[in-house]
Structures are given as C-alpha cells and as structure tokens.
Design a protein around this motif. Structure first.
Motif, PDB file in Angstrom:
ATOM      1  N   LEU A 131       0.849  -1.184   0.000  1.00 54.46           N
ATOM      2  CA  LEU A 131       0.000   0.000   0.000  1.00 54.46           C
ATOM      3  C   LEU A 131       0.887   1.236   0.000  1.00 54.46           C
ATOM      4  CD1 LEU A 131      -2.633  -0.984   2.729  1.00 54.46           C
ATOM      5  CD2 LEU A 131      -3.144  -0.552   0.326  1.00 54.46           C
ATOM      6  N   ILE A 132       0.568   2.202  -0.857  1.00 51.44           N
ATOM      7  CA  ILE A 132       1.315   3.458  -0.896  1.00 51.44           C
ATOM      8  C   ILE A 132       0.357   4.599  -0.603  1.00 51.44           C
ATOM      9  CG2 ILE A 132       2.683   5.038  -2.302  1.00 51.44           C
ATOM     10  CD1 ILE A 132       3.711   2.684  -3.880  1.00 51.44           C
ATOM     11  N   ASP A 133       0.634   5.321   0.471  1.00 53.30           N
ATOM     12  CA  ASP A 133      -0.191   6.473   0.838  1.00 53.30           C
ATOM     13  C   ASP A 133       0.332   7.684   0.072  1.00 53.30           C
ATOM     14  OD1 ASP A 133      -1.683   8.462   1.990  1.00 53.30           O
ATOM     15  OD2 ASP A 133      -1.483   7.691   4.032  1.00 53.30           O
ATOM     16  N   ALA A 134      -0.347   8.011  -1.034  1.00 59.74           N
ATOM     17  CA  ALA A 134       0.081   9.115  -1.878  1.00 59.74           C
ATOM     18  C   ALA A 134      -0.666  10.407  -1.579  1.00 59.74           C
ATOM     19  CB  ALA A 134      -0.081   8.754  -3.358  1.00 59.74           C
ATOM     20  N   GLY A 156       2.531   8.093   3.851  1.00 58.40           N
ATOM     21  CA  GLY A 156       2.605   9.398   3.206  1.00 58.40           C
ATOM     22  C   GLY A 156       3.519  10.332   3.970  1.00 58.40           C
ATOM     23  N   ALA A 157       3.471  11.610   3.609  1.00 62.79           N
ATOM     24  CA  ALA A 157       4.384  12.587   4.182  1.00 62.79           C
ATOM     25  C   ALA A 157       3.690  13.431   5.238  1.00 62.79           C
ATOM     26  CB  ALA A 157       4.929  13.489   3.083  1.00 62.79           C
ATOM     27  N   ARG A 158       4.367  13.637   6.345  1.00 63.24           N
ATOM     28  CA  ARG A 158       3.836  14.517   7.391  1.00 63.24           C
ATOM     29  C   ARG A 158       4.417  15.919   7.298  1.00 63.24           C
ATOM     30  NH1 ARG A 158       5.456  11.933  12.703  1.00 63.24           N
ATOM     31  NH2 ARG A 158       7.206  11.185  11.456  1.00 63.24           N
ATOM     32  N   ASP A 159       5.512  16.058   6.573  1.00 63.74           N
ATOM     33  CA  ASP A 159       6.227  17.335   6.575  1.00 63.74           C
ATOM     34  C   ASP A 159       6.244  18.010   5.215  1.00 63.74           C
ATOM     35  OD1 ASP A 159       7.747  15.416   5.412  1.00 63.74           O
ATOM     36  OD2 ASP A 159       9.620  15.941   6.420  1.00 63.74           O
ATOM     37  N   MET A 160       5.254  17.655   4.345  1.00 64.07           N
ATOM     38  CA  MET A 160       5.143  18.306   3.039  1.00 64.07           C
ATOM     39  C   MET A 160       3.727  18.850   2.908  1.00 64.07           C
ATOM     40  SD  MET A 160       7.280  15.808   0.506  1.00 64.07           S
ATOM     41  CE  MET A 160       7.366  17.060  -0.759  1.00 64.07           C
ATOM     42  N   VAL A 161       3.569  19.934   2.173  1.00 67.18           N
ATOM     43  CA  VAL A 161       2.275  20.607   2.128  1.00 67.18           C
ATOM     44  C   VAL A 161       1.287  19.959   1.174  1.00 67.18           C
ATOM     45  CG1 VAL A 161       3.162  22.842   2.837  1.00 67.18           C
ATOM     46  CG2 VAL A 161       3.190  22.235   0.419  1.00 67.18           C
ATOM     47  N   GLY A 162       1.721  19.001   0.373  1.00 60.99           N
ATOM     48  CA  GLY A 162       0.755  18.314  -0.481  1.00 60.99           C
ATOM     49  C   GLY A 162       1.326  17.901  -1.812  1.00 60.99           C
ATOM     50  N   MET A 163       0.683  16.895  -2.405  1.00 58.71           N
ATOM     51  CA  MET A 163       1.161  16.358  -3.666  1.00 58.71           C
ATOM     52  C   MET A 163       1.105  17.383  -4.783  1.00 58.71           C
ATOM     53  SD  MET A 163       0.058  12.937  -5.763  1.00 58.71           S
ATOM     54  CE  MET A 163      -1.240  12.698  -4.605  1.00 58.71           C
ATOM     55  N   ALA A 164       0.194  18.336  -4.714  1.00 58.97           N
ATOM     56  CA  ALA A 164       0.073  19.334  -5.780  1.00 58.97           C
ATOM     57  C   ALA A 164       1.328  20.163  -5.916  1.00 58.97           C
ATOM     58  CB  ALA A 164      -1.120  20.240  -5.505  1.00 58.97           C
ATOM     59  N   ILE A 208       0.255  -3.443  -6.080  1.00 62.13           N
ATOM     60  CA  ILE A 208       0.657  -2.172  -5.485  1.00 62.13           C
ATOM     61  C   ILE A 208      -0.553  -1.252  -5.542  1.00 62.13           C
ATOM     62  CG2 ILE A 208       2.196  -0.177  -5.657  1.00 62.13           C
ATOM     63  CD1 ILE A 208       4.183  -2.033  -7.140  1.00 62.13           C
ATOM     64  N   LEU A 209      -1.093  -0.920  -4.376  1.00 61.09           N
ATOM     65  CA  LEU A 209      -2.277  -0.052  -4.302  1.00 61.09           C
ATOM     66  C   LEU A 209      -1.832   1.350  -3.908  1.00 61.09           C
ATOM     67  CD1 LEU A 209      -3.480  -3.039  -3.735  1.00 61.09           C
ATOM     68  CD2 LEU A 209      -5.440  -1.794  -2.839  1.00 61.09           C
ATOM     69  N   ILE A 210      -2.112   2.318  -4.766  1.00 66.96           N
ATOM     70  CA  ILE A 210      -1.770   3.710  -4.498  1.00 66.96           C
ATOM     71  C   ILE A 210      -3.025   4.443  -4.048  1.00 66.96           C
ATOM     72  CG2 ILE A 210      -0.725   5.807  -5.414  1.00 66.96           C
ATOM     73  CD1 ILE A 210       0.525   4.143  -7.632  1.00 66.96           C
ATOM     74  N   ASP A 211      -3.041   4.864  -2.796  1.00 67.92           N
ATOM     75  CA  ASP A 211      -4.175   5.595  -2.246  1.00 67.92           C
ATOM     76  C   ASP A 211      -3.953   7.087  -2.488  1.00 67.92           C
ATOM     77  OD1 ASP A 211      -6.417   6.357  -0.782  1.00 67.92           O
ATOM     78  OD2 ASP A 211      -5.334   6.330   1.126  1.00 67.92           O
ATOM     79  N   LEU A 212      -4.758   7.670  -3.368  1.00 69.99           N
ATOM     80  CA  LEU A 212      -4.582   9.062  -3.771  1.00 69.99           C
ATOM     81  C   LEU A 212      -5.377  10.016  -2.884  1.00 69.99           C
ATOM     82  CD1 LEU A 212      -4.919   8.641  -7.641  1.00 69.99           C
ATOM     83  CD2 LEU A 212      -2.813   8.721  -6.283  1.00 69.99           C
ATOM     84  N   PHE A 263      -2.974  17.966 -11.372  1.00 67.57           N
ATOM     85  CA  PHE A 263      -2.249  17.176 -12.367  1.00 67.57           C
ATOM     86  C   PHE A 263      -1.486  16.028 -11.716  1.00 67.57           C
ATOM     87  CE2 PHE A 263      -1.810  20.615 -15.900  1.00 67.57           C
ATOM     88  CZ  PHE A 263      -3.123  20.383 -16.253  1.00 67.57           C
ATOM     89  N   ASN A 264      -0.889  16.254 -10.553  1.00 67.77           N
ATOM     90  CA  ASN A 264      -0.107  15.199  -9.923  1.00 67.77           C
ATOM     91  C   ASN A 264      -0.983  14.031  -9.493  1.00 67.77           C
ATOM     92  OD1 ASN A 264       2.520  16.252 -10.168  1.00 67.77           O
ATOM     93  ND2 ASN A 264       2.157  17.644  -8.471  1.00 67.77           N
ATOM     94  N   ILE A 265      -2.160  14.305  -8.960  1.00 72.88           N
ATOM     95  CA  ILE A 265      -3.083  13.226  -8.592  1.00 72.88           C
ATOM     96  C   ILE A 265      -3.518  12.459  -9.837  1.00 72.88           C
ATOM     97  CG2 ILE A 265      -5.420  12.741  -7.751  1.00 72.88           C
ATOM     98  CD1 ILE A 265      -4.977  14.931  -5.654  1.00 72.88           C
ATOM     99  N   LEU A 266      -3.863  13.187 -10.887  1.00 77.42           N
ATOM    100  CA  LEU A 266      -4.279  12.535 -12.138  1.00 77.42           C
ATOM    101  C   LEU A 266      -3.144  11.689 -12.712  1.00 77.42           C
ATOM    102  CD1 LEU A 266      -6.178  15.522 -13.805  1.00 77.42           C
ATOM    103  CD2 LEU A 266      -7.193  13.558 -12.624  1.00 77.42           C
ATOM    104  N   ASP A 267      -1.917  12.178 -12.634  1.00 78.73           N
ATOM    105  CA  ASP A 267      -0.784  11.435 -13.182  1.00 78.73           C
ATOM    106  C   ASP A 267      -0.521  10.156 -12.399  1.00 78.73           C
ATOM    107  OD1 ASP A 267      -0.535  13.394 -15.069  1.00 78.73           O
ATOM    108  OD2 ASP A 267       1.217  14.352 -14.181  1.00 78.73           O
ATOM    109  N   PHE A 268      -0.673  10.196 -11.080  1.00 78.15           N
ATOM    110  CA  PHE A 268      -0.532   8.980 -10.289  1.00 78.15           C
ATOM    111  C   PHE A 268      -1.587   7.960 -10.709  1.00 78.15           C
ATOM    112  CE2 PHE A 268       2.434  11.172  -7.715  1.00 78.15           C
ATOM    113  CZ  PHE A 268       3.040  10.251  -6.857  1.00 78.15           C
TER     114      PHE A 268
END
Length: 318
Positions: free
Chosen positions: A48-51, A99-107, A129-133, A139-144
């Motif tokens: 599982l990938i927390d994206a 996922g990340a605790r110290d980043m402001v977001g995938m965008a 491999i399950l990517i949880d969006l 665009f980054n969410i769509l690309d994942f």
C-alpha cells in the motif's frame, strides 16, 4: 521481447492499482486498506502506498503510530529507493509506504520529483501495489492515477460525491489526452477546453474529439478507440438503500455516454457503523474487518479486480 510491466515469460511483474475519486470523505483510504488486506489474505504480496502527501492517514487503519519514515524521505532524497521507506503493517503479506507529514501536499511536487516517484513505483516487485490518492483533480493526482495498470474510482451515493466523480473522470481524460498527443496545437486546444477559456468549452470528450478531428483528420477516431479500451473501475461505498445500490451502474452508463470510456462497475459496499466505531477507537482494521457486514462485499470486489494494462501512461518528458 518484453512489454510494460511484463517479465520475459509474459507474466506481469506487478499490478499497480490507483484508488481515487475526487472528493474526500467517500471512504477511499478505508477501501484501499480493506482491498489490500483481502488480496494479502489470499496469499499475494501487497504494498500500500499512501500518496496523499498532505493528510497521510493510511497507517491509522492498522493501528500504527505515524511511521518515522515515509514517502517524503524518498522525495527529499533522504532515502535513495522507495524500498528504504517500506514498513510492516502487522498483516501477513501486506506492507506500507506511509505518506508525508512534513510536506504541504502532492500538488506541490515538482515534475522531476513526481516522475522519479512514478518510475520507482513501477519497478517494485509486489504482485499488487495499491496507491491511495488524495482528493482533488490536480495534475499530480491525475498522473498517479494514469501510471496505474488499473484505476479504481470510489464514490458514495451523495450528489456531491457523484458530481465530483464525473469531474474526476473528465479531468483524467483531458489530462491523458494532453500527455498522449504530441501536436502543440491540439495540446493548446485541450488546455483551453479544460480551463473553459478562449471560447472553448467541451461538455463531453466527444466534443473535444470532434474539434481534434477538424485539426488532424483520423486522430479523433484513433483516440476515441483507445479511450474505449481504458481499464477504469468504479466502487460505490457507504450504500444504505436499494436506490443507492443502483447508482454505480447508472454512473457507468452515463460515463460511457458522455466520456466514451467503459467503466467496469465492481459493486457496492454497504455502510457499516461498526467499522467507523472501531476506527475511532484506533483498532487495527484487520482485527475486525473479517467480521464486519461489509467484508464479504469487499472480498468479492477484490476478486473481480483484474488489470488489463491499458492505462500505464509513461512520464519521461513534460
């Protein structure tokens, strides 16, 4: 000769499944975790990938404290490989990239960061491999979603959720077309249609394909034929009534009519108050999922997931 995601024997090295939908609160992360547990329970190695880099919470479904390492450590190059940020979940055959605790977001990922993450994910040696969006249509969410072999949309019977699911599908297809078509004139046409500016507004993908056909004869037909083969699936979550149970199939029919893409409706998952109660108590999902009302539905859905490798869009240049 080998193809994308295939070994020399022709067997897939992994099945990359992206779980998205556009709106928060539909139970997307819960279903991603539940499907992962069901696949692992049948003997498959699952990751599982927390994206959702802004509000990562997938670890909480396993009763875990926030892991000391996560996807942000790979993105920031503190770890050279995603293998270095994988942690155990306490479930046999099932591991997690938090996922990340110290980043402001995938965008806010740069294009280079995104490409590095996507390409490393493709090389991981897990059957599933399950990517949880995260929510939204950046665009980054769509690309994942687009690098997956199979994209799974999660909706609920709420009107806002249904509307946001349609918006996600439309945004996804426009994004795919922009990445797949080389001609700058057509890319500009797609961009203006997405922004609803410059006099262009495409209420359906068919409107866009008609406009493309005028610029580049036969290209619109070729794109339409490809879109009809995309492997996108739909799950309706939190259903309560008989009317709720008809919504998923209706949405799939409407998507075909307006977007020209077949969506495989996998089934409904019933609202289960006991699951929410246990989640609030921070109990590991695997300690009560198998006894829950929704488990049989999720397990049957997980058995119907069979990627046909029709998304898998590469990202080597912007």
């Amino acid at each position: 000769m080998t193809g994308k995601g295939l070994t020399t024997s022709g067997a897939p090295e992994n099945h990359i499944l992206a779980v998205g939908g556009g709106k928060g609160g539909t139970g997307k992360s819960l279903l991603a975790a539940s499907i992962g547990i069901c696949l692992a329970d049948r003997g498959s190695e699952v990751l599982l990938i927390d994206a959702d880099l802004g509000t990562a919470n997938l670890h909480t479904f396993f009763g875990l404290e926030p892991p000391p390492i996560g996807l942000s450590d790979f993105i920031s190059r503190k770890k050279a490989s995603i293998d270095g940020v994988i942690v155990k979940t306490g479930v046999h055959n099932l591991k997690l990239v938090s996922g990340a605790r110290d980043m402001v977001g995938m965008a806010n990922l740069s294009y280079g960061q995104k490409t590095r993450v996507l390409n490393h994910i493709k090389k991981l040696k897990y059957k599933y491999i399950l990517i949880d969006l995260g929510p939204g249509t950046s665009f980054n969410i769509l690309d994942f979603f687009l690098i997956s072999h199979c994209g799974i949309l999660i909706t609920s019977p709420e009107p806002t959720s249904i509307e946001n699911t349609y918006r996600f599908i439309k945004s996804l297809l426009f994004r795919y077309l922009r990445k797949a078509i080389d001609q700058n004139v057509i890319k500009s046409l797609i961009d203006s249609g997405v922004r609803h500016s410059g006099g262009h507004r495409f209420d359906s993908v068919y409107d866009l394909l008609e406009a493309i056909e005028k610029i580049e004869p036969n290209l619109g037909y070729s794109v339409a034929r490809y879109l009809s083969s995309l492997d996108i699936k739909l799950i309706a979550n939190q259903v309560r009534t008989d009317r709720d149970r008809t919504i998923g199939e209706k949405m799939a029919l409407i998507a075909k009519k307006y977007f020209g893409v077949h969506i495989d409706f996998l089934g409904n998952v019933s609202h289960d108050a006991n699951i929410r109660k246990n989640l609030l108590q921070m109990k590991p999902l695997n300690s009560y999922l198998f006894h829950s009302k929704a488990f049989k539905e999720v397990d049957e859905i997980s058995q119907r997931i069979s990627p046909v490798y029709q998304l898998d869009l590469g990202f080597s240049a912007d």
